[in-house]
Write a protein that holds these residues in place. Structure first.
Motif, mmCIF file in Angstrom:
data_model
loop_
_atom_site.group_PDB
_atom_site.id
_atom_site.type_symbol
_atom_site.label_atom_id
_atom_site.label_comp_id
_atom_site.label_asym_id
_atom_site.label_seq_id
_atom_site.Cartn_x
_atom_site.Cartn_y
_atom_site.Cartn_z
ATOM 1 N N SER A 304 0.835 -1.203 0.000
ATOM 2 C CA SER A 304 0.000 0.000 0.000
ATOM 3 C C SER A 304 0.869 1.252 0.000
ATOM 4 N N VAL A 305 0.276 2.343 -0.490
ATOM 5 C CA VAL A 305 0.949 3.643 -0.449
ATOM 6 C C VAL A 305 0.004 4.610 0.250
ATOM 7 N N GLU A 306 0.595 5.586 0.913
ATOM 8 C CA GLU A 306 -0.230 6.606 1.556
ATOM 9 C C GLU A 306 -0.038 7.903 0.785
ATOM 10 N N LEU A 307 -1.063 8.304 0.038
ATOM 11 C CA LEU A 307 -0.978 9.533 -0.757
ATOM 12 C C LEU A 307 -1.008 10.735 0.189
ATOM 13 N N ASP A 308 -0.366 11.799 -0.243
ATOM 14 C CA ASP A 308 -0.276 12.987 0.593
ATOM 15 C C ASP A 308 -1.575 13.794 0.496
ATOM 16 N N THR A 309 -2.636 13.234 1.068
ATOM 17 C CA THR A 309 -3.937 13.914 1.008
ATOM 18 C C THR A 309 -4.833 13.436 2.146
ATOM 19 N N GLU A 310 -5.815 14.276 2.485
ATOM 20 C CA GLU A 310 -6.838 13.885 3.466
ATOM 21 C C GLU A 310 -8.184 13.815 2.766
ATOM 22 N N SER A 311 -8.167 13.828 1.433
ATOM 23 C CA SER A 311 -9.419 13.932 0.689
ATOM 24 C C SER A 311 -9.768 12.647 -0.063
ATOM 25 N N ARG A 312 -10.994 12.168 0.171
ATOM 26 C CA ARG A 312 -11.480 10.975 -0.525
ATOM 27 C C ARG A 312 -11.568 11.239 -2.030
ATOM 28 N N GLN A 313 -11.896 12.514 -2.364
ATOM 29 C CA GLN A 313 -12.032 12.878 -3.777
ATOM 30 C C GLN A 313 -10.693 12.723 -4.504
ATOM 31 N N ASP A 314 -9.600 13.112 -3.830
ATOM 32 C CA ASP A 314 -8.275 12.971 -4.455
ATOM 33 C C ASP A 314 -7.976 11.491 -4.719
ATOM 34 N N VAL A 315 -8.339 10.663 -3.743
ATOM 35 C CA VAL A 315 -8.058 9.220 -3.885
ATOM 36 C C VAL A 315 -8.871 8.676 -5.062
ATOM 37 N N ALA A 316 -10.150 9.069 -5.119
ATOM 38 C CA ALA A 316 -11.007 8.586 -6.211
ATOM 39 C C ALA A 316 -10.482 9.077 -7.560
ATOM 40 N N PRO A 341 -9.313 1.677 0.679
ATOM 41 C CA PRO A 341 -10.264 1.523 1.792
ATOM 42 C C PRO A 341 -11.131 2.757 2.023
ATOM 43 N N ALA A 342 -10.605 3.980 1.743
ATOM 44 C CA ALA A 342 -11.417 5.195 1.971
ATOM 45 C C ALA A 342 -12.688 5.154 1.124
ATOM 46 N N LEU A 343 -12.656 4.414 0.024
ATOM 47 C CA LEU A 343 -13.819 4.361 -0.868
ATOM 48 C C LEU A 343 -14.664 3.107 -0.669
ATOM 49 N N THR A 344 -14.109 2.114 0.054
ATOM 50 C CA THR A 344 -14.823 0.832 0.142
ATOM 51 C C THR A 344 -15.153 0.405 1.568
ATOM 52 N N PRO A 356 -5.121 5.415 7.034
ATOM 53 C CA PRO A 356 -5.391 6.800 6.634
ATOM 54 C C PRO A 356 -6.236 6.902 5.362
ATOM 55 N N VAL A 357 -6.882 8.065 5.187
ATOM 56 C CA VAL A 357 -7.748 8.300 4.012
ATOM 57 C C VAL A 357 -6.989 8.037 2.717
ATOM 58 N N GLY A 358 -5.715 8.496 2.684
ATOM 59 C CA GLY A 358 -4.957 8.442 1.433
ATOM 60 C C GLY A 358 -4.375 7.079 1.107
ATOM 61 N N LEU A 359 -4.726 6.032 1.879
ATOM 62 C CA LEU A 359 -4.096 4.725 1.612
ATOM 63 C C LEU A 359 -4.711 4.047 0.380
ATOM 64 N N VAL A 360 -3.826 3.662 -0.512
ATOM 65 C CA VAL A 360 -4.240 2.950 -1.727
ATOM 66 C C VAL A 360 -3.477 1.634 -1.765
ATOM 67 N N ARG A 361 -4.204 0.539 -2.032
ATOM 68 C CA ARG A 361 -3.539 -0.765 -2.123
ATOM 69 C C ARG A 361 -3.288 -1.106 -3.590
ATOM 70 N N ALA A 379 -1.047 9.516 -13.420
ATOM 71 C CA ALA A 379 -2.236 9.667 -12.568
ATOM 72 C C ALA A 379 -1.934 10.579 -11.378
ATOM 73 N N LEU A 380 -0.747 10.433 -10.786
ATOM 74 C CA LEU A 380 -0.391 11.299 -9.651
ATOM 75 C C LEU A 380 -0.304 12.752 -10.108
ATOM 76 N N GLU A 381 0.281 12.959 -11.268
ATOM 77 C CA GLU A 381 0.371 14.317 -11.814
ATOM 78 C C GLU A 381 -1.022 14.861 -12.131
ATOM 79 N N GLY A 382 -1.878 13.968 -12.626
ATOM 80 C CA GLY A 382 -3.217 14.361 -13.054
ATOM 81 C C GLY A 382 -4.086 14.875 -11.918
ATOM 82 N N VAL A 383 -3.851 14.375 -10.705
ATOM 83 C CA VAL A 383 -4.621 14.898 -9.567
ATOM 84 C C VAL A 383 -3.906 16.171 -9.145
#
Ligand SMILES: Cc1ncc(COP(=O)(O)O)c(C=O)c1O
Length: 387
Positions: A304-316, A341-344, A356-361, A379-383
């Motif tokens: 997993s990675v933890e993105l530098d964000t607290e926003s579910r929208q950024d993760v989505a 997990p923030a979305l599911t 954390p919110v920013g965790l992506v598996r 994708a990272l640049e795109g957000v």
């Protein structure tokens, strides 16, 4: 016996196979007997004798022999899913009034199953470390259950230390070894009593199979094969056993490729400014890396990675921008997958698990690492907010 031979040839030179390079699939729900006496004898030993599909079958048996040998266990029992194996295994070891210790984060439905057992008077406690087990253990504790690396956070537990502690307290240990596969980690050789797997991940490897297995000594496998396996009925079909056998043929080479590609992607992400942290035990920066090197011979490609964000929208937005990674549950297949997990997962459950919110598996598949790295970078640049 080396692992490659076990995966490819073990049990495949039987005279009834007539030299076929792939074993036949025994597609029959029952076996007939020459005499009534013989039938009676077979039923009394139904964990080993071919009587009825819900018991066992020669194709399933071949998969079981290979999996037992790979894990260095005496016997294996295959199930219709990983949860079938986990629920039957735990049920076989506890009775009303017993208590279970759960070390570290484990697969969500495993915890749900332990909660379900509360209605039968079996309780459990989650602990984060072996030290915490000392205060959580009770007179009634029978079983210690864990995964290493652990679920979603990929924390590494010192397996010999855990099993030595459990042995001192007379507990049975059960470990889910799905992450490493028996190619990269052999918990039974480090004192674990029973190992469970979801075969739906790397062992199957082609995202076309749901199955499970438990491996360990006959004294523990036989009673569960005769009771929980038969009564819960989560039997593996011979067709699925043939997929397990097929998956095993390429497992050692697939795991080597998953390891290489997973690490390349993890290293790229660890250096990316939009990423706070990468939870991959194969990285030298991972707190469990030194212990991992002592007990594992390699690393799979789920992390997993933890993105530098607290926003579910950024993760989505990040997930939606990926072109090569597909969005979906499960892992360990040929295809690269992402899940967040923030979305599911329910907010409260995620918070209790410390996710954390920013965790992506990410489950890194068998595509070229450069293709996947490019996909993630774009994708990272795109957000915008992450860049
Ligand atoms: C670590 C782990 N164990 C067990 C399971 C359950 O396996 P199955 O889906 O085959 O029932 C899963 C499924 O995702 C898992 O991730």
């Amino acid at each position: 016996m080396d692992d490659e031979w076990i995966c490819g040839r073990l049990g495949e030179d039987e005279p009834w196979m007539l030299g076929a390079v792939n074993p036949p699939i025994f597609e029959n729900s029952l076996f007939a007997f020459a005499t009534a006496e013989e039938l009676g004898e077979a039923i009394r030993n139904e964990d080993e004798r071919y009587v009825y599909w819900r018991g066992t079958n020669p194709t399933v048996d071949l998969a079981q022999r290979k999996l037992a040998a790979l894990e260095r266990g005496e016997r294996a029992k295959c199930f219709g899913s990983g949860m079938g194996a986990i629920s039957a295994t735990i049920s076989s070891l506890v009775s009303a009034g017993d208590h279970v210790l759960v070390l570290g984060a484990v697969y969500g439905p495993t915890t749900q199953f332990l909660r379900y057992l509360e209605k039968y008077g079996v309780t459990h406690t989650h602990v984060d470390s072996l030290q915490a087990c000392d205060s959580a253990i009770r007179e009634s504790t029978r079983l210690l259950y864990f995964e290493s690396p652990s679920y979603m956070r990929y924390e590494v537990f010192d397996i010999p230390a855990v099993t030595a502690w459990a042995a001192r307290h007379g507990l049975v240990t059960v470990m889910d070894n799905t992450w490493s596969t028996p190619i990269f980690q052999k918990p039974l050789t480090m004192g674990v009593d029973l190992v469970v797997h979801s075969l739906s991940k790397y062992v199957g490897g082609h995202s076309d199979l749901v199955g499970g297995v438990v491996v360990g000594p006959s004294r523990l496998i036989r009673p569960l094969a005769l009771t929980e396996y038969q009564l819960y009925g989560a039997a593996m079909s011979p067709h699925d056993a043939a997929k397990v056998i097929k998956g095993l043929r390429t497992l050692p080479v697939r795991m080597a490729a998953h390891q290489e590609r997973g690490l390349a992607v993890a290293e790229f992400l660890a250096d990316h400014p939009a990423v706070r942290r990468v939870n991959h035990p194969g990285l030298a920066s991972h707190p469990g890396h030194a212990v991992a090197l002592q007990q594992m011979s390699g690393f799979s490609s789920l992390f997993s990675v933890e993105l530098d964000t607290e926003s579910r929208q950024d993760v989505a937005a990040f997930l939606d921008l990926l072109r090569h990674f597909r969005i979906g549950v499960s892992w360990g297949g040929f295809e690269s997958l992402v899940n967040a997990p923030a979305l599911t997962t329910k907010e409260s459950v995620r918070a209790t698990m410390g996710i954390p919110v920013g965790l992506v598996r990410l489950s890194v598949g068998l595509e070229a690492a450069e293709t996947l790295i490019k996909d993630l970078g774009l994708a990272l640049e795109g957000v915008g907010r992450l860049a």
